[in-house]
Scaffold this motif. Structure first.
Motif, mmCIF file in Angstrom:
data_model
loop_
_atom_site.group_PDB
_atom_site.id
_atom_site.type_symbol
_atom_site.label_atom_id
_atom_site.label_comp_id
_atom_site.label_asym_id
_atom_site.label_seq_id
_atom_site.Cartn_x
_atom_site.Cartn_y
_atom_site.Cartn_z
ATOM 1 N N MET A 496 0.957 -0.936 -0.236
ATOM 2 C CA MET A 496 0.043 -0.221 0.223
ATOM 3 C C MET A 496 0.782 1.240 0.124
ATOM 4 O O MET A 496 0.670 2.306 -0.471
ATOM 5 N N LEU A 497 2.162 1.257 0.650
ATOM 6 C CA LEU A 497 2.927 2.331 0.742
ATOM 7 C C LEU A 497 3.487 2.588 -0.502
ATOM 8 O O LEU A 497 4.180 3.810 -0.570
ATOM 9 N N GLU A 498 3.821 1.629 -1.246
ATOM 10 C CA GLU A 498 4.361 1.856 -2.516
ATOM 11 C C GLU A 498 3.695 2.792 -3.701
ATOM 12 O O GLU A 498 4.349 3.851 -4.336
ATOM 13 N N GLU A 499 2.316 2.789 -3.532
ATOM 14 C CA GLU A 499 1.537 3.588 -4.307
ATOM 15 C C GLU A 499 0.799 4.743 -3.603
ATOM 16 O O GLU A 499 0.405 5.628 -4.270
ATOM 17 N N ASN A 500 0.643 4.568 -2.319
ATOM 18 C CA ASN A 500 -0.044 5.508 -1.611
ATOM 19 C C ASN A 500 0.385 6.144 -0.355
ATOM 20 O O ASN A 500 1.423 5.537 0.168
ATOM 21 N N THR A 501 -0.054 7.102 0.063
ATOM 22 C CA THR A 501 0.486 7.640 1.499
ATOM 23 C C THR A 501 -0.535 7.405 2.532
ATOM 24 O O THR A 501 -1.655 7.347 2.522
ATOM 25 N N CYS A 523 -9.541 3.623 12.287
ATOM 26 C CA CYS A 523 -9.803 4.267 10.925
ATOM 27 C C CYS A 523 -8.345 4.650 10.380
ATOM 28 O O CYS A 523 -7.758 5.377 11.032
ATOM 29 N N MET A 524 -8.318 4.360 8.960
ATOM 30 C CA MET A 524 -7.005 4.615 8.289
ATOM 31 C C MET A 524 -7.145 5.735 7.419
ATOM 32 O O MET A 524 -8.356 5.516 6.659
ATOM 33 N N VAL A 525 -6.511 6.623 7.171
ATOM 34 C CA VAL A 525 -6.765 7.690 6.014
ATOM 35 C C VAL A 525 -5.456 7.771 5.050
ATOM 36 O O VAL A 525 -4.466 7.746 5.624
ATOM 37 N N PHE A 526 -5.765 7.281 3.854
ATOM 38 C CA PHE A 526 -4.826 7.275 2.748
ATOM 39 C C PHE A 526 -5.134 8.345 1.848
ATOM 40 O O PHE A 526 -6.340 8.767 1.638
ATOM 41 N N THR A 527 -3.920 8.677 1.104
ATOM 42 C CA THR A 527 -4.153 9.547 -0.291
ATOM 43 C C THR A 527 -3.480 8.590 -1.224
ATOM 44 O O THR A 527 -2.574 8.056 -1.360
ATOM 45 N N PRO A 531 2.649 8.047 -3.838
ATOM 46 C CA PRO A 531 3.399 7.241 -2.999
ATOM 47 C C PRO A 531 3.908 7.761 -1.809
ATOM 48 O O PRO A 531 4.154 9.098 -1.506
ATOM 49 N N HIS A 532 3.966 6.901 -0.597
ATOM 50 C CA HIS A 532 4.229 7.323 0.780
ATOM 51 C C HIS A 532 5.846 7.892 0.856
ATOM 52 O O HIS A 532 6.050 8.885 1.393
ATOM 53 N N ARG A 533 6.797 7.478 -0.162
ATOM 54 C CA ARG A 533 7.916 7.820 -0.123
ATOM 55 C C ARG A 533 8.008 8.727 -1.498
ATOM 56 O O ARG A 533 7.629 8.366 -2.646
ATOM 57 N N SER A 535 9.686 11.455 -4.203
ATOM 58 C CA SER A 535 10.574 11.126 -5.394
ATOM 59 C C SER A 535 11.912 11.350 -4.867
ATOM 60 O O SER A 535 13.031 10.936 -5.416
ATOM 61 N N ASP A 536 12.142 12.544 -3.887
ATOM 62 C CA ASP A 536 13.590 12.711 -3.491
ATOM 63 C C ASP A 536 13.743 11.797 -2.237
ATOM 64 O O ASP A 536 14.999 11.963 -1.572
ATOM 65 N N GLY A 537 13.141 10.782 -1.999
ATOM 66 C CA GLY A 537 13.467 9.669 -0.877
ATOM 67 C C GLY A 537 13.049 9.826 0.476
ATOM 68 O O GLY A 537 13.292 9.470 1.158
ATOM 69 N N THR A 538 12.446 11.303 0.520
ATOM 70 C CA THR A 538 12.028 11.724 1.892
ATOM 71 C C THR A 538 10.487 11.214 2.367
ATOM 72 O O THR A 538 9.774 10.868 1.416
ATOM 73 N N ILE A 539 10.277 10.996 3.679
ATOM 74 C CA ILE A 539 8.815 10.422 4.011
ATOM 75 C C ILE A 539 8.286 11.400 5.011
ATOM 76 O O ILE A 539 9.005 11.755 5.936
ATOM 77 N N ASP A 540 7.123 11.717 4.719
ATOM 78 C CA ASP A 540 6.195 12.740 5.769
ATOM 79 C C ASP A 540 5.857 11.745 6.784
ATOM 80 O O ASP A 540 5.576 10.479 6.567
ATOM 81 N N GLU A 541 5.803 12.145 8.071
ATOM 82 C CA GLU A 541 5.392 11.581 8.996
ATOM 83 C C GLU A 541 3.770 11.382 9.099
ATOM 84 O O GLU A 541 3.209 12.308 8.694
ATOM 85 N N THR A 542 3.372 10.085 9.620
ATOM 86 C CA THR A 542 1.829 9.800 9.672
ATOM 87 C C THR A 542 1.266 10.324 11.256
ATOM 88 O O THR A 542 2.061 10.136 11.894
ATOM 89 N N PHE A 543 0.164 10.883 10.897
ATOM 90 C CA PHE A 543 -0.689 11.297 12.327
ATOM 91 C C PHE A 543 -1.261 10.131 12.987
ATOM 92 O O PHE A 543 -1.885 9.310 12.403
ATOM 93 N N PHE A 544 -1.029 10.021 14.035
ATOM 94 C CA PHE A 544 -1.762 8.879 14.823
ATOM 95 C C PHE A 544 -2.457 9.404 16.082
ATOM 96 O O PHE A 544 -2.076 10.309 16.635
ATOM 97 N N GLY A 545 -3.798 9.070 16.194
ATOM 98 C CA GLY A 545 -4.523 9.698 17.116
ATOM 99 C C GLY A 545 -5.389 8.467 18.054
ATOM 100 O O GLY A 545 -5.669 7.398 17.371
ATOM 101 N N TYR A 546 -5.214 8.552 19.395
ATOM 102 C CA TYR A 546 -5.854 7.826 20.364
ATOM 103 C C TYR A 546 -7.312 8.334 20.797
ATOM 104 O O TYR A 546 -7.226 9.047 21.637
#
Length: 642
Positions: A496-501, A523-527, A531-533, A535-546
């Motif tokens: 999933m992370l290869e094509e989506n965020t 509940c998971m929220v994707f775009t 891609p999660h990674r 093009s420059d190789g960086t990854i944005d942090e994911t938000f987690f809520g309790y």
């Protein structure tokens, strides 16, 4: 907006002017200044209103300013006061309108904060302001919910099966709505009741049933798979032996109850009325779904939260590929219809709402009973086409592609049978997994399939030199899918992370589906399509809520019930606003939220990343956590009771 445009929009023929320049003088109307002072009981500061309209018993006052201020409200309030003295009994709407932009403020009856109409943001025809006083129907949420319980008790006494009551009530409500429309009734009262009872008194039981069927048939004209929908209605409801055994008096009692105790208190043409219709249908599902512990009717407040998470509005096409009874689709449609009214005239709103009903809401459902419920649910809300497809989402790629969704909302099956999952997703599965009774991905395979369809659509877009489309997805999945200890779960999470965020994951309250399924959900929220990674190789942090406390509490026979404070304010509404604010602002709050870089091998739950304030822990809460974890291990078959 200039003065001429205001007059022409509202209706020049309804303008009442009694002095030059098109103004209206209250001195002239009263017959002189002394007469006006005598009638008012004091000398007024203002006596010339810019534009006055009159239509039957409605008066519309418009005061124009280059840029109105609070002081101008006092001037308008005085005009309203004089109107009430000189034209006693008239219904009054008062408006301030800027001439250097389109900003307006509108009040009904009085010019004060309590009578300000916040949704009135554009100048409309005078008939629109007449409708503000239309009391033909009134929205009464409390009465509808109370009477829903009583209606369920009536059907229980008449021996209508629990599993059939929801659709039975829904189809009869549609039948009643159609009859009321044919009567041309502007309000539901004793005269309407008497007229309909007279009609039913001349019909046999079978003719009443045929009338219900005919109504549904007409409503489904032009709908996808109309024949199948009518067939299901016949098989699941109207041909049921207990329904056929109902006597005429039973039918009349049921129809009278729906008419006078339910439909009477719902104005389906208003946003609030649409919301109450949704609550009514969901409430009935609660009463009728207790027996099936595998059913997971998504609670209304959670569908609302998820719609807001992904930004449902009148411009978005929404798809639920495992739509069940249609709760996500109805919530999305209610939100889109409400947005159609925002900043639009009645005429503009009607066109937008027609487009939403016919082209913006799509669903797929494989289970016959749920498919029938979804169709009925959508029709109750005035759906113009009922784009609900019967079948497995895995067989509906063309349907999804043609819908071209902007938003995906889903609560897929958590324990789907592997035999219904396409072979392409089972190439690495063991023989036991392929021949087993439960989906080893815990529902993740459904979102992977949707992701693959969106990926194919994007490849076609790129071939045609069109930009890739990013699709927002909010999906409910079991906590086990987020923890990801199984090989199949980790595989799909990585894919999933290869094509989506992965934008966010929210841990939701325990027993969120009570009294139906017992699964703990997140509940998971994707775009999708991003891609999660990067093009420059960086990854944005994911938000987690309790997000474990939603302000609801379990109540016998009613499920989880909304709680209110001592002032009657909903605790959930305040909690929801806080949940959304924390997500949108990406705030890290100890014990509630966290931000983290993740991969497919990681846990996708807030509990793995958030900091905990141990000073607030008690022995009782510690013991409850241990009990919950032990219960989970037993449920998953990792620990056995002895």
């Amino acid at each position: 907006m200039d003065r001429v445009t205001i007059i022409n929009t509202i209706g020049k023929k309804f303008q009442t002017q009694n002095i030059e320049n098109g103004e209206y003088s209250y001195v002239q109307e009263a017959g002189g200044k002394e007469e006006l002072v005598k009638a008012l009981g004091r000398e007024p500061l203002h006596v010339y209103v810019d534009i006055r309209f009159e239509y039957d018993d409605l008066v519309l006052l418009v005061e124009t300013k280059q840029r109105f201020t609070k002081k101008d409200e006092k001037q308008l309030a005085e005009y309203v006061e004089i109107e009430k003295v000189l034209h006693y009994g008239k219904k009054i709407v008062a408006m301030l309108a800027n001439t250097n932009n389109d900003k307006i403020k509108v009040w009904q009856t009085e010019v004060d904060d309590n009578h300000l109409l916040h949704n009135e943001t554009v100048v409309d025809k005078i008939t629109h302001y007449v409708k503000l006083f239309d009391v033909s129907k009134q929205n009464d949420r409390e009465k509808v919910l109370k009477n829903t319980y009583d209606l369920n008790e009536l059907l229980h006494k008449l021996d209508i099966d629990e599993s059939k009551r929801s659709q039975f009530v829904g189809t009869n409500l549609l039948y009643i709505k159609d009859l009321v429309n044919k009567l041309g009734a502007t309000r539901i009262d004793e005269d309407v009741l008497k007229s309909l009872n007279q009609q039913w008194s001349f019909l046999t039981e079978s003719q009443i049933i045929e009338g219900v069927k005919s109504t549904l048939s007409n409503l489904l004209d032009g709908s996808e798979n109309k024949t199948k929908k009518i067939e299901l209605l016949q098989n699941n409801v109207l041909n049921d032996q207990k329904v056929k055994k109902l006597k005429k008096n039973d039918w009349i009692k049921i129809l009278d109850t729906i008419l006078m105790d339910i439909y009477r208190y719902i104005d389906a043409d208003s946003s609030e009325g649409q919301d109450i219709l949704n609550l009514f249908f969901i409430a009935f599902n609660k009463y009728t779904g207790k027996a099936d512990k595998n059913q997971a009717f998504t609670p209304d407040h959670i569908t609302d939260f998820m719609c807001r998470l992904v930004g449902v509005d009148r411009d978005k096409i929404v798809l639920d590929a495992t739509c069940g009874s249609g709760s996500f689709l109805v919530q999305a449609m209610v939100k889109e219809l409400a947005d159609c009214r925002r900043g639009k005239t009645d005429e503009e709103s009607v066109k937008l709402m027609k487009l939403v009903k016919e082209k913006h809401i799509y669903g797929i459902e494989i289970e016959e009973k749920a498919y029938g419920l979804a169709t009925t649910n959508m029709l109750i809300h005035g759906d113009g086409n009922s784009n609900i497809k019967f079948g497995s989402c895995f067989d509906c790629k063309d349907f999804i592609t043609n819908a071209d969704p902007d938003i995906i909302l889903m609560n897929p099956p958590y324990n789907a049978k592997p035999k219904g999952i396409p072979a392409t997703y089972k190439t690495n599965w063991t023989k036991n997994e392929k021949n087993g009774t439960k989906d080893p991905t815990k529902g993740l395979v459904f979102i992977k399939y949707i992701s693959d369809v969106i990926a194919e659509m994007n490849k076609e877009r790129e071939k045609n030199n069109c930009p890739r489309k990013h699709v927002k997805m909010a999906v409910l999945l079991p906590v086990a899918a987020a923890i990801g200890t199984g090989t199949r779960i980790k595989e799909i999470k990585t894919q999933m992370l290869e094509e989506n965020t992965l934008e966010a994951v929210f841990t939701l309250p325990d027993e969120i589906f009570y009294p139906g399924a017992s699964a703990c959900a997140c509940c998971m929220v994707f775009t999708l399509g991003k891609p999660h990674r990067k093009s420059d190789g960086t990854i944005d942090e994911t938000f987690f809520g309790y997000y474990k406390d939603d302000g609801f509490r379990k109540k016998k026979n009613l499920g989880r019930v909304e709680q209110f404070d001592i002032h009657g304010n909903s605790k959930w509404k305040e909690i929801e606003e806080n949940w959304l604010k924390m997500y949108h602002n990406k705030k890290e709050i100890e014990g509630l939220t966290a931000m983290a870089e993740i991969s497919g091998d990681d846990e996708w739950l807030c509990e793995a990343y958030m900091k905990t304030d141990y000073s607030i822990l008690s022995e009782e809460s510690f013991q409850q956590t241990i009990n919950n974890y032990l219960s989970y291990l037993v449920k998953e078959g990792k620990v056995y009771e002895s």
